[in-house]
Design an enzyme around this catalytic site. Structure first.
Site, PDB file in Angstrom:
ATOM      1  N   GLU A  20      16.698  13.563 -51.627  1.00 38.05           N
ATOM      2  CA  GLU A  20      15.285  13.864 -51.412  1.00 38.05           C
ATOM      3  C   GLU A  20      14.851  15.097 -52.200  1.00 38.05           C
ATOM      4  OE1 GLU A  20      13.203  11.962 -50.066  1.00 38.05           O
ATOM      5  OE2 GLU A  20      14.377  10.596 -48.834  1.00 38.05           O
ATOM      6  N   ASP A  34      18.431   0.388 -52.953  1.00 34.25           N
ATOM      7  CA  ASP A  34      17.294   0.043 -53.806  1.00 34.25           C
ATOM      8  C   ASP A  34      17.220   0.782 -55.142  1.00 34.25           C
ATOM      9  OD1 ASP A  34      16.863   2.359 -52.347  1.00 34.25           O
ATOM     10  OD2 ASP A  34      14.794   1.906 -51.829  1.00 34.25           O
ATOM     11  N   GLU A  47       8.926  -1.840 -41.323  1.00 32.78           N
ATOM     12  CA  GLU A  47      10.185  -1.450 -41.966  1.00 32.78           C
ATOM     13  C   GLU A  47      11.140  -2.637 -42.042  1.00 32.78           C
ATOM     14  OE1 GLU A  47      11.030   2.540 -42.942  1.00 32.78           O
ATOM     15  OE2 GLU A  47       9.499   1.140 -43.641  1.00 32.78           O
ATOM     16  N   GLU A  91       5.921   1.224 -52.052  1.00 29.33           N
ATOM     17  CA  GLU A  91       6.612   0.264 -52.917  1.00 29.33           C
ATOM     18  C   GLU A  91       5.794  -0.986 -53.227  1.00 29.33           C
ATOM     19  OE1 GLU A  91       9.529   3.106 -51.568  1.00 29.33           O
ATOM     20  OE2 GLU A  91       8.078   1.904 -50.442  1.00 29.33           O
TER      21      GLU A  91
END
EC number: 3.2.1.-
Length: 630
Positions: free
Chosen positions: A120, A260, A353, A374
């Site tokens: 992050e 991902d 989610e 996304e």
């Protein structure tokens, strides 16, 4: 092509779902005038959230938009402001961009005793600093700050150096967290996600190329190799791995949660840096994903060794995949998958989610929507590739849902439950860095683009946090640096292309011994003018002008502003992506194929594209004054 069966019940439900929610259904078309209105509305959405943060949360990390308060969620260094810098530049907000860059340069530091997420911190903070630096330091962007003196780059070097101890593992795969002062705690977990260890190459690679210090690119590429070397025999990777033993602790393979962006950065590292090792890994990984994970139009999770289906689930992080397929030129499956994902959004007004493909219901415990970008990202790329108006219709649906379901007094709230639309008092920084950015780009492209991404001097690669990384010669042509810049030296008589010491040899193993003079106990807070070694730059040419460095020439006009002209360079590598579904491969073309490249590009786009509280209060007031006068 071989496919595993999900079971008769699951397949039946998938067919029934497609019938109830037809994938090709379109809303009323968005007219050009409405596209302009939507673009302006998205701009207002950004400022509603940004101003809410500045007024009620700054300099804390993130906004609590329901109660109009702030909270420190990552490191306590004005995370949302740093994550928003290049969005301000993209919107052309010179005054607030300049003020924000100046404040960050003067007031943010990383010598703080906090343990942070390596992933992050890299994608949000390091990426935000680098993107803003590249914009603020370059006349060609139209957002050059005259007083700027590489302050953000200095911060980026300091931050990245504090993250380096995380990479000191037997596999080269980094720990998930590191303390910014003390390094890795002896009790730190040795388990990390594939995405966490393999999604660092763009930011660290750019930093190496801006500073001529190879250590940053070296360790992140070594991490990717460490993960890839432990793939299964069918070229799938799992979700979690032990960074010491290299053993997979979760063997579920998929394109969503925990994996991902590993796929994403394989392709984007090739696009930005031209390193064909990344291209090879992406091609092999992509073929395996399409063979074992793809149940057209959905994707499932399987055991990485046997390919047995373990989880027929759509999770919201999968929604980046159609956009990645656009970059790879595989348009047809991207269109079908995007339509399937969009049908889930239309069913609930948001994407949960987790959505169970067997029961066609929201997965228990995964009912929330934390403002993820996304699906907007893939919508933008598909519209960019096809100009199909259905994607503007989708964008309008996103705006409507966010405005009526997520907007709250000081910003935009997480949705705690997509079925009840109950709001949650939190707003992630990526809402400003990505979600509204992709929506604004979508409608601006429809109107007739007027931004540095579509009209600027460079092709931009978007990081996984949506930060803009330009394919400048300095970043993208380092392997050709000597011959590239040598053209400026040959006629000089004084300047010649000088070879540089290369103490970092290409390593095929996952050895993580640090070479050269890097000492993890030393905190480097300044960008050195030169480095004694580089494993990525074959030579350097001293005395380059700004225009030579960035691939632009500038002429000063009567108004003392600058216009740029492109400089012609001998480029060895050109990358072309073919939209034709019968030609899914990525092609390399040398100079002899220039005419063919131009012809192909007519049919498909090349998509390479903390602090003193009083000072914080003063800065917030200054930003408000800018808002009032704009």
């Amino acid at each position: 092509m071989y496919r595993r069966e999900m079971g008769a019940v699951a397949v039946y439900h998938l067919i029934a779902f497609a019938a109830v929610f037809p994938l090709g259904a379109l809303a009323d078309g968005v007219s050009p005038s409405e596209a302009k209105q939507l673009r302006d509305e998205v701009r207002e959405m950004f400022y509603h959230a940004f101003d809410g943060y500045m007024h009620h949360a700054f300099p804390l990390d993130e906004l609590r938009p329901l109660t109009c308060k702030g909270e420190d969620t990552l490191g306590g260094y004005a995370l949302t402001l740093i994550d928003s810098l290049d969005t301000l530049a993209l919107l052309g907000d010179r005054e607030r961009f300049s003020a924000a860059v100046e404040w960050v340069g003067k007031n943010v530091w990383f010598d703080i005793d906090k343990t942070v997420s390596v992933f992050e911190t890299t994608i949000r903070v390091l990426g935000g600093l680098l993107s803003a630096h590249l914009i603020a330091s370059d006349y060609a962007t139209g957002m050059k700050i005259q007083s700027y003196d590489d302050q953000l780059l200095h911060l980026a070097v300091d931050l990245a150096t504090r993250l380096l101890p995380a990479f000191d593992t037997p596999t080269g795969i980094p720990f998930g967290s590191v303390n910014l002062v003390h390094g890795v705690d002896e009790n730190e977990s040795k388990i990390t996600s594939t995405a966490g260890g393999g999604t660092l190459t763009l930011e660290f690679g750019v930093l190496s190329r801006l500073t001529n210090n190879p250590i940053y690119e070296h360790v992140t590429k070594n991490a990717v190799r460490g993960i890839w070397a432990r793939r299964s025999k069918i070229n799938l990777v799992g979700a979690h791995i032990n960074v010491f033993t290299g053993e997979w602790t979760q063997k579920d393979a998929g394109i969503g949660t925990s994996i991902d962006s590993f796929y994403e950065y394989l392709l984007k590292a090739y696009l930005l840096f031209g390193d064909e090792e990344y291209l090879f890994m992406f091609q092999e990984a992509y073929k395996a994903a399409m063979h074992y994970l793809h149940h057209d139009p959905w994707y499932v999770e399987v055991n990485m060794n046997s390919a047995a289906t373990v989880w027929p689930l759509f999770n919201s992080l999968q929604a980046f995949w159609p956009g990645l397929q656009v970059l790879a030129g595989d348009i047809d499956p991207a269109v079908r998958t995007h339509a399937a994902f969009l049908s889930v959004w239309k069913k609930y007004g948001f994407t949960p989610e987790g959505f169970n493909l067997a029961t066609l219901n929201v997965q228990s415990g995964q009912k929330g929507y934390p403002l993820r970008p996304e699906l907007m990202e893939s919508t933008y790329w598909l519209f960019k590739a096809t100009r199909d108006p259905r994607y503007l219709d989708a964008g309008r649906d996103f705006v409507t849902s966010l405005q009526y379901g997520s907007r709250c007094p000081c910003g935009y709230c997480h949705i705690a439950d997509v079925e009840s639309h109950k709001q949650d008092d939190h707003m992630e920084s990526f809402f400003l860095a990505e979600t509204v950015k992709y929506l604004w780009l979508l409608f601006d492209l429809a109107v007739g683009p007027d931004n540095i991404v579509e009209n600027g001097p460079y092709k931009y690669i978007f990081s996984t946090e949506g930060h803009l990384l330009p394919a400048t010669p300095e970043i993208s042509l380092v392997s050709e640096h000597c011959s590239y810049f040598g053209a400026f030296c040959k006629g000089d008589g004084m300047h010649k292309c000088h070879p540089m010491d290369t103490s970092f040899d290409r390593q095929e193993t996952n050895d993580t011994q640090f070479h050269g003079d890097w000492d993890p106990s030393i905190r480097h807070t300044k960008v050195q003018n030169s480095f004694s070694s580089s494993g990525f730059i074959k030579g350097h040419c001293p005395g380059l002008t700004h225009g030579q460095k960035f691939g632009k020439l500038y002429v000063e006009n009567d108004e003392n502003t600058y216009e740029h002209k492109s400089m012609d360079y001998p480029q060895k590598r050109s990358v072309v992506f073919i939209s034709n579904p019968t030609a899914r491969q990525i092609m390399d073309a040398d100079q002899d194929n220039t005419s063919n490249i131009q012809e192909m590009n007519q049919n498909s786009e090349r998509v390479a594209y903390l602090t003193d509280s009083k000072e914080a209060e003063t800065f917030s007031e200054e930003m408000q004054q800018v808002d009032d006068t704009s």
